[in-house]
Write a protein that holds these residues in place. Structure first.
Motif, mmCIF file in Angstrom:
data_model
loop_
_atom_site.group_PDB
_atom_site.id
_atom_site.type_symbol
_atom_site.label_atom_id
_atom_site.label_comp_id
_atom_site.label_asym_id
_atom_site.label_seq_id
_atom_site.Cartn_x
_atom_site.Cartn_y
_atom_site.Cartn_z
ATOM 1 N N VAL A 114 -3.216 5.479 3.657
ATOM 2 C CA VAL A 114 -2.562 4.176 3.603
ATOM 3 C C VAL A 114 -2.898 3.352 4.849
ATOM 4 C CG1 VAL A 114 -0.374 4.843 4.687
ATOM 5 C CG2 VAL A 114 -0.408 3.042 2.956
ATOM 6 N N ALA A 148 0.858 -1.185 0.000
ATOM 7 C CA ALA A 148 0.000 0.000 0.000
ATOM 8 C C ALA A 148 0.892 1.231 0.000
ATOM 9 C CB ALA A 148 -0.916 -0.004 1.218
ATOM 10 N N GLN A 193 3.852 -1.146 3.498
ATOM 11 C CA GLN A 193 3.428 0.197 3.105
ATOM 12 C C GLN A 193 4.638 1.081 2.860
ATOM 13 O OE1 GLN A 193 3.512 3.207 5.073
ATOM 14 N NE2 GLN A 193 4.068 2.446 7.117
ATOM 15 N N SER A 215 1.186 5.530 -0.380
ATOM 16 C CA SER A 215 0.652 6.882 -0.489
ATOM 17 C C SER A 215 1.647 7.729 -1.273
ATOM 18 C CB SER A 215 0.408 7.489 0.897
ATOM 19 O OG SER A 215 1.605 7.511 1.651
ATOM 20 N N HIS A 269 5.682 5.434 1.399
ATOM 21 C CA HIS A 269 5.246 6.761 0.966
ATOM 22 C C HIS A 269 6.227 7.286 -0.063
ATOM 23 C CE1 HIS A 269 3.509 10.688 0.857
ATOM 24 N NE2 HIS A 269 4.697 11.229 1.081
#
Length: 404
Positions: A208, A184, A225, A186, A227
């Motif tokens: 996220v 995931a 996750q 962002s 970014h």
């Protein structure tokens, strides 16, 4: 694979495009203790009858029901425990003490529970309110499942009952879909990690974490996750790494028409073929979907929080289920609790709370103040899909419901 779709699709067509393009995950073998929540990829056939013998269902005494209709007192001739070879009753004036789960002794067809007898010096006497009947308190052999019956089929999610059935058939492992490795992501320079100090023009990254919570709630556990800033070299490097190491990428942000919405461009450079970009819906119109090298699946969702969560629930969950080999389940049709006007000529997703009214479950609208207003989602159960406007959907109209 089908050709790229340039025009905005309807939600139904977007869903169909995802299901048509999503590649299946490979099957692996897992031991019993690790099967909970996995998707079965094989057929299970009953290896033996269930139950495999006439099974005692209550502690008490076993006897011949015909003898119980002629007499009320019986000498206890022995004890039959669960897991022991069966005894045989040869004298109808006698009975055998039995335990729950034991094999019914030979010569017996009836079990009288402990609370329906009185005991005195090895003699069991039936109370007046019990009538011995054939197969009373006996679970007959093969009454649940004959040998050779199909018990489990591919595509089901294994819960407690299914895993117990596998174990009861002597299985130590089963073939299931490998859990998808999901990243995931962002994107956006305006986002700062929760807990870090904010400048006036910045916000904490939250999408996220909502995505990860929703995925865990659905049973997906192989999650990571990241970014990424609005920087082309960084996007190229990190997205390539994630495509190499994960089955599914779920991005939030960077897919609209702004100067710094680089995600579609970079994905294309990395060999991800776009299936569609844009859906005729509100919120979430800019959603992007594509398939990368090696069948990697990429869902690039709009960055507004409500759009992200709605696109996740409407499209990504179904795509993940299809990749795992589950059978598609149509959404529940829930009556709308109040009239609701749809203004845009687009399919409209409306957050709702499920409540009971007049003896039935209905969907109470809880509209947001825009696709950036995720605080209005607090306390909602999911969202419903309303047809394009302009028009009004009347109270009591059944509409498709999708849970968070």
């Amino acid at each position: 694979m089908g050709s790229m779709v340039l025009s905005a699709l309807s939600p139904v067509d977007a869903e169909a495009a995802i299901l048509a393009h999503v590649p299946g995950l490979p099957a692996i073998s897992l031991p019993l203790a690790a099967l909970g929540g996995a998707i079965l990829r094989e057929t299970l056939v009953a290896a033996r009858e269930q139950p495999p013998f006439d099974r005692v269902t209550m502690d008490g005494i076993a006897l011949a029901s015909s003898a119980g209709r002629e007499r009320r007192s019986f000498r206890i001739a022995g004890t039959q425990a669960a897991g022991s070879a069966p005894l045989r009753l040869s004298d109808p004036r006698e009975c055998i003490e039995v335990m729950t789960g034991a094999m019914l002794p030979g010569g017996c067809d009836c079990v009288i529970p402990v609370e329906k007898i009185s005991l005195n010096a090895g003699i069991a006497t039936l109370l007046d309110d019990i009538e011995p009947l054939p197969y009373l308190n006996v679970h007959p052999r093969a009454s649940d499942t004959p040998r050779g019956d199909t018990l489990l089929q591919p595509g089901i999610r294994l819960g407690p009952a299914e895993v117990a059935v596998l174990a009861s058939n002597g299985r130590t492992q089963a073939s299931v879909s490998r859990a998808p490795r999901i990243m995931a992501i962002s994107t956006g320079d305006e986002l700062v990690e929760p807990g870090e100090p904010l400048a006036q023009w910045q916000i904490h990254r939250s999408n996220v974490y909502g995505i990860l919570a929703a995925l865990r709630r659905r049973g997906y556990s192989q999650l990571a996750q990241d970014h990424l800033p609005d920087d082309l070299p960084v996007l190229r490097t990190r997205l390539r790494q994630h495509l190499d190491t994960h089955d599914v990428l779920i991005l939030s942000g960077g897919v609209s028409m702004g100067r710094y919405d680089y995600v579609p461009q970079v994905l294309g450079e990395l060999g991800v073929s776009v299936v569609f970009h844009r859906i005729a819906q509100r919120p979430g119109k800019p959603m992007w979907f594509g398939i990368g090298p090696g069948g990697k699946t990429v869902y690039a969702l709009p960055g507004n929080p409500t759009s992200t969560l709605i696109c996740l629930g409407r499209y990504v969950f179904g795509g993940l289920d299809a990749a795992c080999g589950t059978h598609p389940v149509p959404p529940a049709m829930i009556p709308l609790a109040e009239d609701f006007a749809v203004k845009p000529p687009l399919a409209f997703f409306l957050p709702v709370r499920l409540i009971n009214a007049e003896g039935r479950q209905v969907a109470m609208p809880q509209p947001t103040r825009g696709s950036g207003d995720f605080t209005s989602l607090i306390g909602t159960d999911g969202f419903v899909e309303l047809p394009p406007g302009p028009g009004s959907v009347g109270r009591g109209t059944p509409v498709p419901f999708y849970s968070w």
